[in-house]
Scaffold this motif. Structure first.
Motif, PDB file in Angstrom:
ATOM      1  N   GLY A 116       0.788  -1.225   0.000  1.00  0.00           N
ATOM      2  CA  GLY A 116       0.000   0.000   0.000  1.00  0.00           C
ATOM      3  C   GLY A 116       0.822   1.277   0.000  1.00  0.00           C
ATOM      4  O   GLY A 116       0.270   2.378  -0.019  1.00  0.00           O
ATOM      5  N   ALA A 117       2.143   1.158   0.010  1.00  0.00           N
ATOM      6  CA  ALA A 117       3.006   2.346   0.014  1.00  0.00           C
ATOM      7  C   ALA A 117       2.920   3.057  -1.330  1.00  0.00           C
ATOM      8  O   ALA A 117       2.710   2.435  -2.365  1.00  0.00           O
ATOM      9  CB  ALA A 117       4.448   1.955   0.308  1.00  0.00           C
ATOM     10  N   THR A 118       3.094   4.372  -1.290  1.00  0.00           N
ATOM     11  CA  THR A 118       3.197   5.136  -2.527  1.00  0.00           C
ATOM     12  C   THR A 118       4.666   5.497  -2.736  1.00  0.00           C
ATOM     13  O   THR A 118       5.395   5.723  -1.773  1.00  0.00           O
ATOM     14  CB  THR A 118       2.347   6.426  -2.487  1.00  0.00           C
ATOM     15  N   VAL A 119       5.075   5.531  -3.992  1.00  0.00           N
ATOM     16  CA  VAL A 119       6.480   5.758  -4.329  1.00  0.00           C
ATOM     17  C   VAL A 119       6.578   6.883  -5.358  1.00  0.00           C
ATOM     18  O   VAL A 119       5.807   6.925  -6.313  1.00  0.00           O
ATOM     19  CB  VAL A 119       7.118   4.476  -4.911  1.00  0.00           C
ATOM     20  N   ALA A 120       7.520   7.792  -5.139  1.00  0.00           N
ATOM     21  CA  ALA A 120       7.798   8.869  -6.092  1.00  0.00           C
ATOM     22  C   ALA A 120       9.311   9.085  -6.125  1.00  0.00           C
ATOM     23  O   ALA A 120      10.036   8.594  -5.261  1.00  0.00           O
ATOM     24  CB  ALA A 120       7.087  10.145  -5.660  1.00  0.00           C
ATOM     25  N   LEU A 121       9.768   9.829  -7.114  1.00  0.00           N
ATOM     26  CA  LEU A 121      11.193  10.167  -7.230  1.00  0.00           C
ATOM     27  C   LEU A 121      11.390  11.653  -6.948  1.00  0.00           C
ATOM     28  O   LEU A 121      10.524  12.472  -7.250  1.00  0.00           O
ATOM     29  CB  LEU A 121      11.718   9.869  -8.627  1.00  0.00           C
ATOM     30  N   SER A 122      12.547  11.990  -6.411  1.00  0.00           N
ATOM     31  CA  SER A 122      12.908  13.384  -6.190  1.00  0.00           C
ATOM     32  C   SER A 122      13.163  14.059  -7.540  1.00  0.00           C
ATOM     33  O   SER A 122      13.269  13.398  -8.574  1.00  0.00           O
ATOM     34  CB  SER A 122      14.155  13.469  -5.314  1.00  0.00           C
ATOM     35  N   THR A 123      13.304  15.362  -7.510  1.00  0.00           N
ATOM     36  CA  THR A 123      13.522  16.152  -8.726  1.00  0.00           C
ATOM     37  C   THR A 123      14.677  15.621  -9.566  1.00  0.00           C
ATOM     38  O   THR A 123      14.577  15.537 -10.779  1.00  0.00           O
ATOM     39  CB  THR A 123      13.802  17.622  -8.352  1.00  0.00           C
ATOM     40  N   HIS A 124      15.774  15.244  -8.930  1.00  0.00           N
ATOM     41  CA  HIS A 124      16.956  14.791  -9.664  1.00  0.00           C
ATOM     42  C   HIS A 124      17.044  13.278  -9.778  1.00  0.00           C
ATOM     43  O   HIS A 124      18.022  12.759 -10.320  1.00  0.00           O
ATOM     44  CB  HIS A 124      18.228  15.366  -9.020  1.00  0.00           C
ATOM     45  N   GLY A 125      16.062  12.549  -9.239  1.00  0.00           N
ATOM     46  CA  GLY A 125      16.013  11.101  -9.398  1.00  0.00           C
ATOM     47  C   GLY A 125      16.967  10.322  -8.522  1.00  0.00           C
ATOM     48  O   GLY A 125      17.113   9.113  -8.693  1.00  0.00           O
ATOM     49  N   ASP A 126      17.607  10.975  -7.546  1.00  0.00           N
ATOM     50  CA  ASP A 126      18.556  10.280  -6.682  1.00  0.00           C
ATOM     51  C   ASP A 126      17.960   9.903  -5.330  1.00  0.00           C
ATOM     52  O   ASP A 126      18.642   9.316  -4.497  1.00  0.00           O
ATOM     53  CB  ASP A 126      19.828  11.107  -6.497  1.00  0.00           C
ATOM     54  N   ASN A 127      16.704  10.225  -5.124  1.00  0.00           N
ATOM     55  CA  ASN A 127      15.993   9.858  -3.894  1.00  0.00           C
ATOM     56  C   ASN A 127      14.678   9.189  -4.263  1.00  0.00           C
ATOM     57  O   ASN A 127      13.958   9.678  -5.142  1.00  0.00           O
ATOM     58  CB  ASN A 127      15.677  11.097  -3.050  1.00  0.00           C
ATOM     59  N   VAL A 128      14.390   8.080  -3.603  1.00  0.00           N
ATOM     60  CA  VAL A 128      13.099   7.428  -3.759  1.00  0.00           C
ATOM     61  C   VAL A 128      12.282   7.821  -2.530  1.00  0.00           C
ATOM     62  O   VAL A 128      12.693   7.564  -1.402  1.00  0.00           O
ATOM     63  CB  VAL A 128      13.241   5.887  -3.857  1.00  0.00           C
ATOM     64  N   LEU A 129      11.167   8.482  -2.772  1.00  0.00           N
ATOM     65  CA  LEU A 129      10.317   8.994  -1.708  1.00  0.00           C
ATOM     66  C   LEU A 129       9.142   8.052  -1.521  1.00  0.00           C
ATOM     67  O   LEU A 129       8.415   7.763  -2.470  1.00  0.00           O
ATOM     68  CB  LEU A 129       9.832  10.399  -2.062  1.00  0.00           C
ATOM     69  N   VAL A 130       8.970   7.572  -0.287  1.00  0.00           N
ATOM     70  CA  VAL A 130       7.958   6.557   0.001  1.00  0.00           C
ATOM     71  C   VAL A 130       7.059   7.053   1.117  1.00  0.00           C
ATOM     72  O   VAL A 130       7.535   7.627   2.096  1.00  0.00           O
ATOM     73  CB  VAL A 130       8.627   5.227   0.428  1.00  0.00           C
ATOM     74  N   GLU A 131       5.776   6.831   0.980  1.00  0.00           N
ATOM     75  CA  GLU A 131       4.850   7.065   2.084  1.00  0.00           C
ATOM     76  C   GLU A 131       4.218   5.713   2.409  1.00  0.00           C
ATOM     77  O   GLU A 131       3.677   5.051   1.529  1.00  0.00           O
ATOM     78  CB  GLU A 131       3.774   8.087   1.707  1.00  0.00           C
TER      79      GLU A 131
END
Length: 166
Positions: A116-131
């Motif tokens: 159920g987690a959501t995943v996105a990338l940071s502006t420069h693609g070097d961070n995976v952002l998860v909620e």
């Protein structure tokens, strides 16, 4: 919402391929001890609700660790042909890009381990952002603790044992 940080360090295996192993450490640069705050952060009595959504940031190591320092030096050195030729967002993204497959490895691990987690990338693609739900995060990274900054009042969630002096 609270924020939990993760960066390269302690290892979990996202793939059986050794080249695809991704390292993670819960980041505690401004952590706290039980009796004395470090950099203004103190643990608070607030509990982390297991059902709360918290954010995790997986910072991926650049494929070329020396590329960013080199680029910064070049634009800062008056004797360089690239002096004051500052990088665009696309150029920064290229310089800090993680190894091929690293983002997908983290996304695959998150999908499998944090339902159920959501995943996105940071502006420069070097961070995976998860909620994800705090309960699921805690199951993989250990007990969570709320910390508060003495000056700003900002609260963050970190792994409890990383907020204590060893």
């Amino acid at each position: 919402k609270f924020l939990l940080f993760a960066t390269a360090g302690a290892t979990f295996q996202a793939s059986s391929n050794p080249a695809m192993r991704i390292g993670l450490t819960l980041f505690a640069a401004a952590a706290a001890t039980a009796t004395m705050g470090i950099n203004g952060w103190f643990p608070v009595e607030a509990t982390v609700n297991p059902a709360d959504a918290i954010q995790i940031r997986f910072t991926l190591k650049p494929a070329d660790a020396g590329a960013l320092p080199k680029a910064l030096q070049e634009v800062s050195d008056p004797t360089s042909g690239k002096y004051r030729q500052y990088l665009t967002n696309d150029q920064v993204a290229a310089v800090v890009a993680p190894a091929a497959g690293a983002v997908e490895a983290v996304k695959s691990w998150v999908t499998a381990q944090l339902p159920g987690a959501t995943v996105a990338l940071s502006t420069h693609g070097d961070n995976v952002l998860v909620e994800a739900q705090a309960q699921a995060v805690s199951a993989h990274f250990g007990e969570l603790q709320v910390f508060e900054h003495v000056e700003t009042g900002k609260r963050v969630v970190r792994r409890a044992d990383q907020g204590r002096a060893k």
